[in-house]
Every structure is written in structure tokens, then in C-alpha cells.
Design a protein around this motif. Structure first.
Motif, PDB file in Angstrom:
ATOM      1  N   GLU A  36       0.824  -1.215   0.000  1.00  0.00           N
ATOM      2  CA  GLU A  36       0.000   0.000   0.000  1.00  0.00           C
ATOM      3  C   GLU A  36       0.858   1.265   0.000  1.00  0.00           C
ATOM      4  O   GLU A  36       0.379   2.341  -0.354  1.00  0.00           O
ATOM      5  N   THR A  37       2.147   1.141   0.373  1.00  0.00           N
ATOM      6  CA  THR A  37       3.004   2.327   0.430  1.00  0.00           C
ATOM      7  C   THR A  37       3.684   2.528  -0.914  1.00  0.00           C
ATOM      8  O   THR A  37       3.348   3.444  -1.664  1.00  0.00           O
ATOM      9  N   VAL A  38       4.645   1.640  -1.213  1.00  0.00           N
ATOM     10  CA  VAL A  38       5.353   1.651  -2.494  1.00  0.00           C
ATOM     11  C   VAL A  38       5.589   0.192  -2.866  1.00  0.00           C
ATOM     12  O   VAL A  38       5.460  -0.686  -2.014  1.00  0.00           O
ATOM     13  N   PHE A  63      25.416  -1.770   3.805  1.00  0.00           N
ATOM     14  CA  PHE A  63      25.137  -1.534   5.233  1.00  0.00           C
ATOM     15  C   PHE A  63      23.664  -1.218   5.505  1.00  0.00           C
ATOM     16  O   PHE A  63      23.253  -1.115   6.645  1.00  0.00           O
ATOM     17  N   ASN A  64      22.867  -1.068   4.462  1.00  0.00           N
ATOM     18  CA  ASN A  64      21.489  -0.585   4.651  1.00  0.00           C
ATOM     19  C   ASN A  64      20.525  -1.757   4.898  1.00  0.00           C
ATOM     20  O   ASN A  64      20.245  -2.527   3.991  1.00  0.00           O
ATOM     21  N   PRO A  65      20.003  -1.903   6.129  1.00  0.00           N
ATOM     22  CA  PRO A  65      19.186  -3.081   6.455  1.00  0.00           C
ATOM     23  C   PRO A  65      17.802  -3.047   5.804  1.00  0.00           C
ATOM     24  O   PRO A  65      17.353  -2.012   5.319  1.00  0.00           O
ATOM     25  N   VAL A  68      11.241  -6.398   7.245  1.00  0.00           N
ATOM     26  CA  VAL A  68      10.690  -7.742   7.117  1.00  0.00           C
ATOM     27  C   VAL A  68       9.159  -7.644   7.140  1.00  0.00           C
ATOM     28  O   VAL A  68       8.586  -7.003   8.023  1.00  0.00           O
ATOM     29  N   HIS A  69       8.528  -8.285   6.141  1.00  0.00           N
ATOM     30  CA  HIS A  69       7.069  -8.208   6.008  1.00  0.00           C
ATOM     31  C   HIS A  69       6.442  -9.513   6.468  1.00  0.00           C
ATOM     32  O   HIS A  69       6.850 -10.591   6.024  1.00  0.00           O
ATOM     33  N   VAL A  70       5.443  -9.401   7.348  1.00  0.00           N
ATOM     34  CA  VAL A  70       4.849 -10.612   7.938  1.00  0.00           C
ATOM     35  C   VAL A  70       3.351 -10.683   7.641  1.00  0.00           C
ATOM     36  O   VAL A  70       2.695  -9.656   7.412  1.00  0.00           O
ATOM     37  N   GLU A 194       6.474   5.814   1.837  1.00  0.00           N
ATOM     38  CA  GLU A 194       6.918   4.662   2.621  1.00  0.00           C
ATOM     39  C   GLU A 194       6.392   4.705   4.059  1.00  0.00           C
ATOM     40  O   GLU A 194       5.965   5.753   4.558  1.00  0.00           O
ATOM     41  N   SER A 195       6.519   3.541   4.704  1.00  0.00           N
ATOM     42  CA  SER A 195       6.028   3.413   6.081  1.00  0.00           C
ATOM     43  C   SER A 195       6.784   4.332   7.043  1.00  0.00           C
ATOM     44  O   SER A 195       7.932   4.702   6.795  1.00  0.00           O
ATOM     45  N   THR A 196       6.131   4.664   8.126  1.00  0.00           N
ATOM     46  CA  THR A 196       6.792   5.351   9.241  1.00  0.00           C
ATOM     47  C   THR A 196       7.575   4.280  10.007  1.00  0.00           C
ATOM     48  O   THR A 196       7.061   3.195  10.244  1.00  0.00           O
ATOM     49  N   LEU A 237      22.918   6.811  10.909  1.00  0.00           N
ATOM     50  CA  LEU A 237      23.104   5.597  10.121  1.00  0.00           C
ATOM     51  C   LEU A 237      22.264   4.437  10.610  1.00  0.00           C
ATOM     52  O   LEU A 237      22.124   3.428   9.938  1.00  0.00           O
ATOM     53  N   LEU A 238      21.672   4.593  11.785  1.00  0.00           N
ATOM     54  CA  LEU A 238      20.723   3.587  12.258  1.00  0.00           C
ATOM     55  C   LEU A 238      19.629   3.354  11.220  1.00  0.00           C
ATOM     56  O   LEU A 238      19.131   2.261  11.046  1.00  0.00           O
ATOM     57  N   ALA A 239      19.240   4.404  10.566  1.00  0.00           N
ATOM     58  CA  ALA A 239      18.233   4.293   9.514  1.00  0.00           C
ATOM     59  C   ALA A 239      18.790   4.988   8.277  1.00  0.00           C
ATOM     60  O   ALA A 239      18.579   6.155   8.064  1.00  0.00           O
ATOM     61  N   PRO A 240      19.524   4.234   7.470  1.00  0.00           N
ATOM     62  CA  PRO A 240      20.210   4.894   6.362  1.00  0.00           C
ATOM     63  C   PRO A 240      19.256   5.557   5.377  1.00  0.00           C
ATOM     64  O   PRO A 240      19.670   6.379   4.586  1.00  0.00           O
ATOM     65  N   GLY A 241      17.982   5.222   5.409  1.00  0.00           N
ATOM     66  CA  GLY A 241      17.008   5.934   4.582  1.00  0.00           C
ATOM     67  C   GLY A 241      16.944   7.389   4.999  1.00  0.00           C
ATOM     68  O   GLY A 241      16.359   8.228   4.324  1.00  0.00           O
ATOM     69  N   MET A 242      17.530   7.692   6.141  1.00  0.00           N
ATOM     70  CA  MET A 242      17.553   9.069   6.605  1.00  0.00           C
ATOM     71  C   MET A 242      18.766   9.812   6.050  1.00  0.00           C
ATOM     72  O   MET A 242      19.032  10.934   6.423  1.00  0.00           O
TER      73      MET A 242
HETATM   74  O1  TXA Z   1       6.800   1.252   3.138  1.00  0.00           O
HETATM   75  C1  TXA Z   1       7.898   0.725   3.253  1.00  0.00           C
HETATM   76  O2  TXA Z   1       8.512   0.718   4.327  1.00  0.00           O
HETATM   77  C2  TXA Z   1       8.503   0.050   2.005  1.00  0.00           C
HETATM   78  C3  TXA Z   1       7.613  -1.123   1.599  1.00  0.00           C
HETATM   79  C4  TXA Z   1       8.219  -1.916   0.466  1.00  0.00           C
HETATM   80  O3  TXA Z   1       7.355  -1.928   2.707  1.00  0.00           O
HETATM   81  N1  TXA Z   1       9.843  -0.372   2.273  1.00  0.00           N
HETATM   82  C5  TXA Z   1      10.875   0.478   2.363  1.00  0.00           C
HETATM   83  O4  TXA Z   1      12.083  -0.164   2.501  1.00  0.00           O
HETATM   84  O5  TXA Z   1      10.761   1.678   2.319  1.00  0.00           O
HETATM   85  P1  TXA Z   1      13.485   0.571   2.285  1.00  0.00           P
HETATM   86  O6  TXA Z   1      14.507  -0.502   2.340  1.00  0.00           O
HETATM   87  O7  TXA Z   1      13.451   1.371   1.046  1.00  0.00           O
HETATM   88  O8  TXA Z   1      13.640   1.433   3.543  1.00  0.00           O
HETATM   89  C6  TXA Z   1      13.761   0.779   4.763  1.00  0.00           C
HETATM   90  C7  TXA Z   1      14.413   1.629   5.782  1.00  0.00           C
HETATM   91  C8  TXA Z   1      15.857   1.849   5.471  1.00  0.00           C
HETATM   92  O9  TXA Z   1      16.133   3.216   5.570  1.00  0.00           O
HETATM   93  C9  TXA Z   1      16.556   1.086   6.555  1.00  0.00           C
HETATM   94  O10 TXA Z   1      17.725   1.667   6.927  1.00  0.00           O
HETATM   95  C10 TXA Z   1      15.533   1.100   7.687  1.00  0.00           C
HETATM   96  O11 TXA Z   1      14.331   0.941   7.019  1.00  0.00           O
HETATM   97  N2  TXA Z   1      15.747  -0.034   8.597  1.00  0.00           N
HETATM   98  C11 TXA Z   1      15.564  -1.334   8.336  1.00  0.00           C
HETATM   99  N3  TXA Z   1      15.917  -2.082   9.406  1.00  0.00           N
HETATM  100  C12 TXA Z   1      16.339  -1.240  10.350  1.00  0.00           C
HETATM  101  C13 TXA Z   1      16.846  -1.391  11.670  1.00  0.00           C
HETATM  102  N4  TXA Z   1      17.015  -2.575  12.228  1.00  0.00           N
HETATM  103  N5  TXA Z   1      17.173  -0.296  12.340  1.00  0.00           N
HETATM  104  C14 TXA Z   1      17.016   0.911  11.776  1.00  0.00           C
HETATM  105  N6  TXA Z   1      16.543   1.125  10.528  1.00  0.00           N
HETATM  106  C15 TXA Z   1      16.214   0.073   9.824  1.00  0.00           C
END
Ligand code: TXA
Ligand code: MG
Length: 370
Positions: A36-38, A63-65, A68-70, A194-196, A237-242
Motif C-alpha cells: 500500500e506504500t510503495v 550496510f542498509n538493512p 521484514v514483512h509478515v 513509505e512506512s513510518t 546511520l541507524l536508519a540509512p534511509g535518513m
Molecule cells: O513502506 C515501506 O517501508 C517500504 C515497503 C516496500 O514496505 N519499504 C521500504 O524499505 O521503504 P526501504 O529498504 O526502502 O527502507 C527501509 C528503511 C531503510 O532506511 C533502513 O535503513 C531502515 O528501514 N531499517 C531497516 N531495518 C532497520 C533497523 N534494524 N534499524 C534501523 N533502521 C532500519
């Protein structure tokens, strides 16, 4: 393996297509899935080799984790722990209570909870971290897929690394065609952002915001009964999406405040920029007069509009940025409204725009984004 090419199939989510998807995942392949997000790029979360393929296909930094979808039966910390997905010994009773409460309120849906990682998940999912992000997706076809197959799937967004997230199946094909065997077509993503992501930890269940997203912070705080803590700059870097540059078009994207749009267009032209400019405005009532005024300030330009309602704007934000990126314009100029709203999905929309922008022509907007 890294150079393997595929004739990528794109199939609607029929039972046959879901069975094919499941078979491919069980063979260790990766596939595109609707959420529903992307759109996501999924691998069996217990299979390290399959997870590696995600990194290769996306060109994702190692390094970017991953998230996990359940499926819908895994709707509490207890259930996640029973499957070995969550390490119950590393999480306090209070944190379990809070996580369960948020799962009840927001799952299935666009909330990712970062919790201690259990042994049945491949360590490759977490890239060395002891925690992992869990989310139960709200897209009915994807949730059905998870429920039917019983698989637990690691999935980042299905774009090449640092590019705009895909919200239509065509976007996934544009990014990953030839690199994956299958993408399931679930239509346009309903949320579009994307999700929060929040992390819950410690004896007193501290809740920290790792990524702004499709669930408003105030909704989370109301449910949690406590304030969200921001991520200190040093822990980014905990959340490299940041990372500060992310979600980017290939063209330069400039952010400019509403009042200065005309001036900025003029100054671009005066400084010798002759290229066509794509101008993205937030407006519910585009008028010919407005368009004419802008053309006077700095043609040639093309105008695109985003709605002033946050959910509607979020739904087509990435799609519209992608259209600007694909047009014959050479620069994208996004006009930020004067009034920077701090509620609903606006903070997440500003966050994505700010990260997509390479240069700010006028005062850098401050949305408190970390
Ligand atoms: O809506 C969403 O979240 C989408 C859909 C596909 O579910 N997924 C998504 O995944 O946006 P991605 O990989 O593009 O972004 C995931 C973010 C990354 O920035 C990653 O660093 C962070 O989640 N992340 C994952 N595991 C983490 C953890 N253990 N600690 C901190 N950040 C984490
Ligand atoms: Mg992503």
C-alpha cells in the motif's frame, strides 16, 4: 549469479501468479510485490543468498538493512517470538506492551516497528544490526500472498538505490526489468509514501522516530500515550534511509518558496540557464492566469500540480516527480507553499522533497527532519 538476466514477467495478482511468485521465492529468487506504500522487492527473509540478490539488483549499499514483512497471523510480539523472528529476551515487558498496542492499532498498515532480531531471520537482513524492522502490509493482495505462502519476506522499495520509490508497476519495470523474473501487479499504491519507522527499546519502552512516513506522528503519539523521540544526528546511520540525499530524480531538483518562484525563475534565466524547467506547484485550482504569469517569468517551462490535500498529494508525489524526471525539461523546480503544515502526512512529504532536492534556492525549509 550477479549477471543473470531475466525476461521479467508482470502479472496481476491471480491465484496462479501468487503460486508462481511463491515458487520463485522458495527457489531463492527475488520478485516485485505491491504494497500500500510503495512497490517492494522481496526475498525469503531466512535465505541469505536470496537477500544478497536484492542488494545486487538495486545496487543498494551493503550496510542498509531491510524491512521484514509478515502475514496476518504474526500480529504480536509473542507470535513473532514463537517463530524465532523476534528475540523476546532482549525486549522489556513494557516495550512488548507498547509494540503490541501499536500493532493492534496500525497493522496491517504502513508502520514499521524496529525490535530485537530473532534467530530464524537471516543476519543478512539486518546487516550487522541486532534489531530488525517488522511490518504487516495493508495491500490486500500482498497480505493474502503472505498468508497463503506462510513466507516472511524481506523487502526494500523496488527502485534502484537512491532513486524515486515506485508506486506503479510500470515504475518497477522501468527500474528492474531484466534483473528479476517476476513482478506482481497490484495496481497503484494507495498511500504512495513509505512506512513510518519507529524503534521501541529499553526498560521504559522508549519510542524513537527513525523515518517519517505514511502514519502521522501525532496519530502514533496519541496511540502510544508518549512522545516520539527524534533520532540524534550522530545516530543517523541507524536508519540509512535518513541519509540526506535519497529518493532523487536524475535531474537537478530545486526547492523554492511560493513567494519567490517568479524571482527564482527570472534569476535562473538571467544567470544563463536556457533549459526547459519543470515547475511543480501545490494547487487545487490551477488557472491559466497563474500559468501565463509564470511563463512570463521564465519560459520555457512546463507546469505540474500536486493537490493541497496531504493524502492525495502523497499518493501521486513520487509518480509526479518521476514524470518530471522523464519529461524533456532539464531542471525540476518544486514550489513549497508558504504555510508549512506540521501535521498529517505533510512532514513526510517535506522530508522526501527535501531529500530529493540538490539545492535550495531560498531559505532551506526546516521541518525538524533529522
Ligand atoms: O513502506 C515501506 O517501508 C517500504 C515497503 C516496500 O514496505 N519499504 C521500504 O524499505 O521503504 P526501504 O529498504 O526502502 O527502507 C527501509 C528503511 C531503510 O532506511 C533502513 O535503513 C531502515 O528501514 N531499517 C531497516 N531495518 C532497520 C533497523 N534494524 N534499524 C534501523 N533502521 C532500519
Ligand atoms: Mg527505499
Amino acid at each position: 549469479m550477479s549477471n543473470q538476466t531475466f525476461e521479467t514477467q508482470c502479472l496481476p495478482c491471480t491465484d496462479e501468479a501468487l503460486s508462481l511468485g511463491e515458487a520463485l521465492l522458495r527457489q531463492g529468487e527475488i520478485i516485485g510485490v505491491p504494497t500500500e506504500t510503495v512497490y517492494g522487492l522481496a526475498a525469503d527473509a531466512s535465505n541469505g543468498e536470496a537477500i544478497e540478490k536484492i542488494y545486487i539488483a538495486k545496487g543498494r549499499p551493503s550496510f542498509n538493512p531491510l524491512i521484514v514483512h509478515v502475514g496476518s497471523s504474526l500480529n504480536s510480539c509473542q507470535k513473532l517470538a514463537e517463530q524465532g523472528l523476534l528475540d523476546r529476551d532482549k525486549i522489556s515487558e513494557q516495550a512488548v506492551e507498547l509494540a503490541n498496542k501499536l500493532m493492534r492499532a496500525f497493522w496491517p498498515g504502513p508502520l514499521t516497528l524496529v525490535l530485537p532480531r530473532g534467530p530464524t531471520l537471516s543476519p543478512m537482513v539486518a546487516r550487522g544490526l541486532e534489531t530488525v524492522g517488522f511490518r504487516m502490509p495493508g495491500h490486500p493482495d500482498f497480505l493474502k500472498f503472505l498468508d497463503r505462502s506462510g513466507l516472511v519476506l524481506a523487502a526494500p522499495s523496488a527502485n534502484r538505490s537512491n532513486r524515486i520509490s515506485p508506486t506503479l508497476v510500470q515504475h518497477v519495470l522501468a527500474e528492474l526489468s531484466g534483473r528479476i523474473p517476476l513482478v506482481l501487479d497490484g495496481g497503484a499504491c494507495q498511500v504512495g509514501l513509505e512506512s513510518t519507522i519507529v524503534e521501541i527499546s529499553g526498560p521504559s519502552a522508549t519510542i524513537r522516530l527513525l523515518r517519517k512516513g505514511a502514519i502521522a506522528c501525532e496519530a502514533l503519539e496519541a496511540e502510544a500515550g508518549v512522545s516520539l523521540q527524534a533520532l540524534p544526528a550522530g545516530e543517523r546511520l541507524l536508519a540509512p534511509g535518513m541519509m540526506s540525499k535519497h529518493y532523487s530524480p536524475t535531474k537537478p531538483l530545486l526547492l523554492v518558496h511560493e513567494d519567490n518562484l517568479c524571482l527564482e525563475l527570472q534569476s535562473l534565466r538571467q544567470s544563463g540557464v536556457l533549459a526547459k524547467i519543470s515547475v511543480l506547484k501545490f494547487s487545487d485550482s490551477p488557472s491559466l492566469t497563474m500559468e501565463k504569469e509564470l511563463q512570463i517569468c521564465g519560459s520555457p517551462l512546463e507546469l505540474k500540480y500536486l493537490p493541497c490535500n496531504d493524502s492525495l498529494a502523497a499518493k501521486i508525489l513520487f509518480q509526479t516527480l518521476r514524470m518530471c524526471d522523464e519529461s524533456d525539461a532539464q531542471i525540476i523546480l518544486v514550489e513549497l507553499p508558504k504555510q508549512r503544515l506540521q501535521s498529517g502526512l505533510w512532514p513526510a512529504i517535506w522530508d522526501r522533497l527535501t531529500r530529493a532536492g540538490v539545492r535550495h534556492l531560498t531559505d532551506r525549509p526546516s521541518d525538524g527532519s533529522t
